[in-house]
Design a protein around this motif. Structure first.
Motif, mmCIF file in Angstrom:
data_model
loop_
_atom_site.group_PDB
_atom_site.id
_atom_site.type_symbol
_atom_site.label_atom_id
_atom_site.label_comp_id
_atom_site.label_asym_id
_atom_site.label_seq_id
_atom_site.Cartn_x
_atom_site.Cartn_y
_atom_site.Cartn_z
ATOM 1 N N SER A 255 25.067 -52.117 1.762
ATOM 2 C CA SER A 255 26.218 -52.368 2.599
ATOM 3 C C SER A 255 25.991 -51.733 3.959
ATOM 4 O O SER A 255 25.161 -50.844 4.099
ATOM 5 C CB SER A 255 27.474 -51.855 1.917
ATOM 6 O OG SER A 255 27.946 -50.659 2.433
ATOM 7 N N GLN B 84 28.056 -49.837 5.432
ATOM 8 C CA GLN B 84 28.698 -48.528 5.432
ATOM 9 C C GLN B 84 28.027 -47.539 4.477
ATOM 10 O O GLN B 84 28.088 -46.346 4.683
ATOM 11 C CB GLN B 84 30.178 -48.672 5.036
ATOM 12 C CG GLN B 84 30.962 -49.571 5.959
ATOM 13 C CD GLN B 84 31.020 -49.044 7.376
ATOM 14 O OE1 GLN B 84 31.144 -47.846 7.593
ATOM 15 N NE2 GLN B 84 30.896 -49.920 8.355
ATOM 16 N N ARG B 85 27.435 -48.038 3.396
ATOM 17 C CA ARG B 85 26.840 -47.179 2.368
ATOM 18 C C ARG B 85 25.380 -47.595 2.181
ATOM 19 O O ARG B 85 25.106 -48.641 1.618
ATOM 20 C CB ARG B 85 27.594 -47.321 1.059
ATOM 21 C CG ARG B 85 29.060 -47.013 1.168
ATOM 22 C CD ARG B 85 29.730 -47.264 -0.155
ATOM 23 N NE ARG B 85 31.135 -47.473 -0.142
ATOM 24 C CZ ARG B 85 32.071 -46.629 0.223
ATOM 25 N NH1 ARG B 85 31.741 -45.479 0.696
ATOM 26 N NH2 ARG B 85 33.337 -46.913 0.150
ATOM 27 N N ASP C 28 23.752 -48.550 -1.486
ATOM 28 C CA ASP C 28 24.160 -49.727 -2.260
ATOM 29 C C ASP C 28 23.449 -50.972 -1.764
ATOM 30 O O ASP C 28 23.313 -51.190 -0.561
ATOM 31 C CB ASP C 28 25.668 -49.967 -2.141
ATOM 32 C CG ASP C 28 26.485 -48.902 -2.827
ATOM 33 O OD1 ASP C 28 25.935 -48.182 -3.672
ATOM 34 O OD2 ASP C 28 27.689 -48.795 -2.520
ATOM 35 N N TRP D 214 28.090 -58.273 2.274
ATOM 36 C CA TRP D 214 29.037 -57.163 2.174
ATOM 37 C C TRP D 214 30.172 -57.366 3.158
ATOM 38 O O TRP D 214 29.970 -57.877 4.260
ATOM 39 C CB TRP D 214 28.346 -55.841 2.500
ATOM 40 C CG TRP D 214 27.439 -55.360 1.427
ATOM 41 C CD1 TRP D 214 26.086 -55.535 1.358
ATOM 42 C CD2 TRP D 214 27.812 -54.632 0.255
ATOM 43 N NE1 TRP D 214 25.602 -54.957 0.219
ATOM 44 C CE2 TRP D 214 26.640 -54.393 -0.482
ATOM 45 C CE3 TRP D 214 29.017 -54.156 -0.240
ATOM 46 C CZ2 TRP D 214 26.635 -53.700 -1.678
ATOM 47 C CZ3 TRP D 214 29.025 -53.461 -1.439
ATOM 48 C CH2 TRP D 214 27.851 -53.241 -2.145
ATOM 49 N N SER D 215 31.375 -56.908 2.787
ATOM 50 C CA SER D 215 32.501 -56.910 3.720
ATOM 51 C C SER D 215 32.251 -55.853 4.787
ATOM 52 O O SER D 215 31.401 -54.973 4.626
ATOM 53 C CB SER D 215 33.811 -56.619 2.980
ATOM 54 O OG SER D 215 33.776 -55.330 2.394
ATOM 55 N N ASP E 259 33.904 -53.319 5.641
ATOM 56 C CA ASP E 259 34.184 -51.935 5.252
ATOM 57 C C ASP E 259 33.317 -51.448 4.094
ATOM 58 O O ASP E 259 33.396 -50.298 3.685
ATOM 59 C CB ASP E 259 35.663 -51.772 4.894
ATOM 60 C CG ASP E 259 36.099 -52.642 3.728
ATOM 61 O OD1 ASP E 259 35.251 -53.347 3.121
ATOM 62 O OD2 ASP E 259 37.309 -52.640 3.423
ATOM 63 N N GLU F 59 33.505 -52.224 0.985
ATOM 64 C CA GLU F 59 34.230 -52.093 -0.275
ATOM 65 C C GLU F 59 34.158 -53.347 -1.150
ATOM 66 O O GLU F 59 34.495 -53.295 -2.325
ATOM 67 C CB GLU F 59 35.697 -51.747 -0.017
ATOM 68 C CG GLU F 59 35.877 -50.369 0.594
ATOM 69 C CD GLU F 59 35.333 -49.249 -0.286
ATOM 70 O OE1 GLU F 59 35.525 -49.300 -1.514
ATOM 71 O OE2 GLU F 59 34.715 -48.319 0.265
ATOM 72 N N HIS F 60 33.736 -54.477 -0.575
ATOM 73 C CA HIS F 60 33.671 -55.737 -1.326
ATOM 74 C C HIS F 60 32.354 -56.457 -1.067
ATOM 75 O O HIS F 60 31.738 -56.275 -0.027
ATOM 76 C CB HIS F 60 34.829 -56.665 -0.929
ATOM 77 C CG HIS F 60 36.165 -56.093 -1.233
ATOM 78 N ND1 HIS F 60 36.918 -55.456 -0.277
ATOM 79 C CD2 HIS F 60 36.876 -56.038 -2.386
ATOM 80 C CE1 HIS F 60 38.046 -55.038 -0.827
ATOM 81 N NE2 HIS F 60 38.038 -55.375 -2.105
ATOM 82 N N ASP G 62 34.864 -56.359 -6.069
ATOM 83 C CA ASP G 62 34.990 -54.952 -5.683
ATOM 84 C C ASP G 62 33.637 -54.271 -5.831
ATOM 85 O O ASP G 62 32.900 -54.543 -6.775
ATOM 86 C CB ASP G 62 35.993 -54.224 -6.581
ATOM 87 C CG ASP G 62 37.429 -54.436 -6.154
ATOM 88 O OD1 ASP G 62 37.664 -54.735 -4.966
ATOM 89 O OD2 ASP G 62 38.319 -54.292 -7.013
ATOM 90 N N ARG G 63 33.322 -53.380 -4.900
ATOM 91 C CA ARG G 63 32.073 -52.613 -4.998
ATOM 92 C C ARG G 63 32.098 -51.737 -6.247
ATOM 93 O O ARG G 63 31.094 -51.591 -6.925
ATOM 94 C CB ARG G 63 31.876 -51.761 -3.747
ATOM 95 C CG ARG G 63 30.563 -50.995 -3.729
ATOM 96 C CD ARG G 63 30.387 -50.192 -2.468
ATOM 97 N NE ARG G 63 31.389 -49.176 -2.298
ATOM 98 C CZ ARG G 63 31.353 -47.958 -2.869
ATOM 99 N NH1 ARG G 63 30.340 -47.634 -3.624
ATOM 100 N NH2 ARG G 63 32.302 -47.092 -2.670
ATOM 101 N N GLU G 64 33.239 -51.165 -6.534
ATOM 102 C CA GLU G 64 33.402 -50.346 -7.735
ATOM 103 C C GLU G 64 34.581 -50.885 -8.545
ATOM 104 O O GLU G 64 35.697 -50.369 -8.450
ATOM 105 C CB GLU G 64 33.625 -48.883 -7.351
ATOM 106 C CG GLU G 64 32.407 -48.265 -6.702
ATOM 107 C CD GLU G 64 32.574 -46.773 -6.458
ATOM 108 O OE1 GLU G 64 33.368 -46.137 -7.158
ATOM 109 O OE2 GLU G 64 31.892 -46.272 -5.558
#
Length: 135
Positions: free
Chosen positions: A1, A3-4, A7, A43-44, A46, A48-49, A63-65
């Protein structure tokens, strides 16, 4: 992603989507996302998705988690049905917009079931779509 950095998302020809944890070298979760090839993963903005698209004319948001009970099946948060098979997908860098391609290029607002824009110019198909990060 975006942001992360640990992942990564992948899609395969059997319709499976996986989220990988690169720091530990293992799959965080997997799901049967599409019937047929997963043609695109994005990836979105943010992180998160994850958005996926496939041969089955579906776009799905995950959802990522995800919350699952005792190893239960991971389910998509949202599903959009298109008219044709999709060949690629991308998420806008700042706005909640998704671009898909195939027979044409479509811009989607996740709050709507129809595309907000459709771009067609006579080609047989478009195989890749990307938002410009500078815009």
């Amino acid at each position: 992603s975006r942001q992360r950095l640990v992942d990564i998302a992948s899609g395969s020809c059997d319709g499976e989507v996986r989220i990988w944890d690169l720091a530990h070298g293992e799959s965080r979760w997997q799901a049967t996302a599409h019937s047929g090839f997963v043609k695109g993963v994005a990836w979105s903005h943010d992180g998160e998705h994850v958005w996926t698209c496939g041969d089955d004319k579906l776009i799905k948001m995950w959802d990522r988690e995800p919350e699952t009970e005792d190893g239960g099946e991971v389910a998509p948060v949202q599903t959009i049905l298109g008219q044709y098979a999709f060949l690629g997908i991308d998420h806008h860098w700042k706005e909640p917009l998704v671009a898909s391609c195939g027979v044409d290029v479509q811009i989607w607002d996740p709050q709507r079931s129809d595309p907000v824009h459709t771009l067609t110019w006579g080609s047989e198909s478009v195989s890749c779509v990307r938002f410009n990060p500078a815009e």
